[in-house]
Design a protein around this motif. Structure first.
Motif, PDB file in Angstrom:
ATOM      1  N   LEU A  33       0.824  -1.200   0.000  1.00 32.57           N
ATOM      2  CA  LEU A  33       0.000   0.000   0.000  1.00 32.57           C
ATOM      3  C   LEU A  33       0.859   1.250   0.000  1.00 32.57           C
ATOM      4  O   LEU A  33       1.883   1.311   0.678  1.00 32.57           O
ATOM      5  N   PHE A  34       0.431   2.247  -0.771  1.00 30.34           N
ATOM      6  CA  PHE A  34       0.932   3.606  -0.580  1.00 30.34           C
ATOM      7  C   PHE A  34      -0.102   4.315   0.282  1.00 30.34           C
ATOM      8  O   PHE A  34      -1.286   4.329  -0.040  1.00 30.34           O
ATOM      9  N   PRO A  40       4.314   5.994   5.928  1.00 28.08           N
ATOM     10  CA  PRO A  40       5.163   5.034   5.215  1.00 28.08           C
ATOM     11  C   PRO A  40       4.365   4.097   4.316  1.00 28.08           C
ATOM     12  O   PRO A  40       3.231   3.735   4.617  1.00 28.08           O
ATOM     13  N   THR A  41       4.963   3.733   3.206  1.00 29.58           N
ATOM     14  CA  THR A  41       4.453   2.626   2.422  1.00 29.58           C
ATOM     15  C   THR A  41       4.484   1.382   3.303  1.00 29.58           C
ATOM     16  O   THR A  41       5.375   1.222   4.122  1.00 29.58           O
ATOM     17  N   SER A  42       3.504   0.477   3.124  1.00 28.93           N
ATOM     18  CA  SER A  42       3.447  -0.660   4.032  1.00 28.93           C
ATOM     19  C   SER A  42       3.016  -1.933   3.327  1.00 28.93           C
ATOM     20  O   SER A  42       2.395  -1.905   2.261  1.00 28.93           O
ATOM     21  N   LEU A  43       3.354  -3.069   3.950  1.00 26.91           N
ATOM     22  CA  LEU A  43       2.851  -4.372   3.550  1.00 26.91           C
ATOM     23  C   LEU A  43       1.728  -4.749   4.506  1.00 26.91           C
ATOM     24  O   LEU A  43       1.858  -4.591   5.720  1.00 26.91           O
ATOM     25  N   GLN A  58       0.196  -5.356   9.713  1.00 32.49           N
ATOM     26  CA  GLN A  58       0.634  -4.303   8.802  1.00 32.49           C
ATOM     27  C   GLN A  58       2.035  -3.850   9.202  1.00 32.49           C
ATOM     28  O   GLN A  58       2.279  -3.514  10.347  1.00 32.49           O
ATOM     29  N   ILE A  59       2.939  -3.838   8.224  1.00 33.34           N
ATOM     30  CA  ILE A  59       4.339  -3.506   8.474  1.00 33.34           C
ATOM     31  C   ILE A  59       4.756  -2.339   7.588  1.00 33.34           C
ATOM     32  O   ILE A  59       4.734  -2.454   6.362  1.00 33.34           O
ATOM     33  N   THR A 389      -5.265   4.093   3.274  1.00 34.11           N
ATOM     34  CA  THR A 389      -4.697   3.699   1.987  1.00 34.11           C
ATOM     35  C   THR A 389      -4.932   4.776   0.934  1.00 34.11           C
ATOM     36  O   THR A 389      -6.004   5.353   0.853  1.00 34.11           O
ATOM     37  N   ASN A 390      -3.921   5.036   0.120  1.00 29.68           N
ATOM     38  CA  ASN A 390      -4.054   5.910  -1.031  1.00 29.68           C
ATOM     39  C   ASN A 390      -4.092   5.082  -2.315  1.00 29.68           C
ATOM     40  O   ASN A 390      -5.020   5.171  -3.098  1.00 29.68           O
TER      41      ASN A 390
END
Length: 399
Positions: A33-34, A40-43, A58-59, A389-390
């Motif tokens: 995710l951006f 921060p961008t995340s997984l 979420q990391i 989320t963007n």
């Protein structure tokens, strides 16, 4: 090859860890995710894609906006091939932490395309800067089990012409110990602009010696494949035939007078089938970017709508992208009735044989997985992603 210390990555602040849940999970899916407001961008990890499912872990990946969508998942490990640092890294999810396993430093940047030779060996190809301006590709075979480079060499490719001199390496495939490269040439047209020549080249190369066997020219379309680390442009069907898409539209090749098209290279052949072409642009009046195989001779493409955007400045931000089902035998193309999407270079489609799933960022600021029944064509809602989320830029199946 020199190994990098873990300290290097602590300094660059690439991977930190936070969690939504304390429990250890066995996730089936991961999203990249951006996030909004420069978070921060995340997984984002989850165990299912159902509507009543909830993300479990979420990391965040960094404290700044860099292209973490460039990760590669394979057999329990995450790999990142950085075009900024020339570093190849290996990570593993352990409980609720994302742990650095190992890293190696490569000579080159500008990696554009990869393929797996087998489960343990990654083939990565990049442009190589050359003082004499001869177009060169640099190939690495990386053994990911031992995290070592087992093969590397330079491939010199003939110029297209003096006007178009920058090399685009769009696709790579290896079969019967022969390497196959699809590439084109482009030129800059300003600070951020470029345009691609009107010819695609297919090079067949002996993999053991890197000797160039032959080059096939393609003038029906241009700009084959793309940055396939972050979006799919090719696949093999059940018979082993290799299908791929060209992308000459404004978002990639930027030569929109030529069509986006699907081509085929039959199993065991080095030459592309000159009797096969699905002209996407002629059929739908737009260009498309990204192709995903869903089984039984059908694939999904993601297309723009040129009436909805002004130019490349707002191309990624406009809710314009449609998804269509392509019959690879008849060439028929059918629109899938999911919400319009935004964002470019997205790896957000997955299929399990019965359903296709789309991670879409829609005009209502909803970030959700949509489920499409490949038989009945029924659409239903799936997992809803966090409001922060963007863009949802990746959706990968981990099992």
């Amino acid at each position: 090859m020199k190994r990098l210390l873990v300290l290097f990555f602590l300094i660059t602040s690439i991977f930190s860890c936070t969690q939504i849940s304390e429990k250890n999970i066995d996730p089936n899916f991961v999203f990249c995710l951006f996030n909004k407001e420069e978070n921060p961008t995340s997984l984002l990890f989850t165990e299912n894609l159902d509507d009543d499912g909830s993300p479990t872990l979420q990391i965040p990946l960094s404290s700044s906006r860099i292209q973490e969508r460039e990760y590669i998942y394979k057999n329990g490990f995450f790999y990142r091939l950085s075009s900024q640092t020339s570093v190849f890294t290996k990570y593993q999810l352990q409980g609720s932490s994302f742990v650095l396993v190992d890293s190696i430093l490569l000579k080159n940047r500008d990696f554009e395309t990869i393929t797996w030779k087998d489960d343990d060996n990654l083939i990565a190809v990049c442009r190589e800067d050359a003082g004499n301006r001869t177009p060169q590709a640099r190939l690495y075979q990386i053994n990911v089990a031992g995290m070592k480079i087992v093969k590397q060499d330079t491939i010199v490719l003939p110029f297209a012409n003096k006007e178009y001199s920058v090399l685009h390496l769009g696709l790579v495939n290896i079969e019967n110990n022969d390497l196959w490269l699809a590439y084109s040439f482009f030129k800059s047209t300003g600070k951020y602009g470029h345009t691609t020549s009107d010819t695609t080249y297919y090079a067949s190369i002996k993999y053991d010696s890197f000797k160039l066997k032959n080059i096939q020219k393609e003038t029906r379309s241009t700009y084959p494949g793309g940055f396939n680390i972050i979006q799919s442009y090719s696949f093999k069907d059940e018979k082993g035939d290799y299908y791929f898409m060209t992308n000459p539209g404004i978002a990639l090749g930027n030569n929109p007078k030529l069509p986006t098209a699907i081509f085929r290279k039959k199993k065991g052949q080095q030459s592309v089938d000159q009797d096969y072409m699905i002209n996407i642009s002629k059929s739908i009046g737009n260009h498309a970017y990204g192709i995903w195989y869903v089984g039984k001779g059908k694939a999904i493409i993601r297309n723009e709508q040129k009436k909805l955007y002004t130019d490349f400045s707002n191309f990624h931000a406009v809710y314009q992208f449609e998804y269509r089902l392509v019959d690879l035998q008849s060439g028929s193309i059918e629109k899938i009735q999911v919400p319009l999407d935004k964002g470019t270079q997205k790896e957000n489609v997955w299929a399990d044989g019965k359903y296709a799933y789309f991670a879409i960022d829609d005009s209502n600021d909803q970030h959700r997985v949509w489920k499409y029944d490949l038989q009945t064509k029924e659409i239903s809602k799936g997992l809803k992603l966090p409001k922060i989320t963007n863009f949802t830029v990746r959706m990968d199946y981990l099992k």
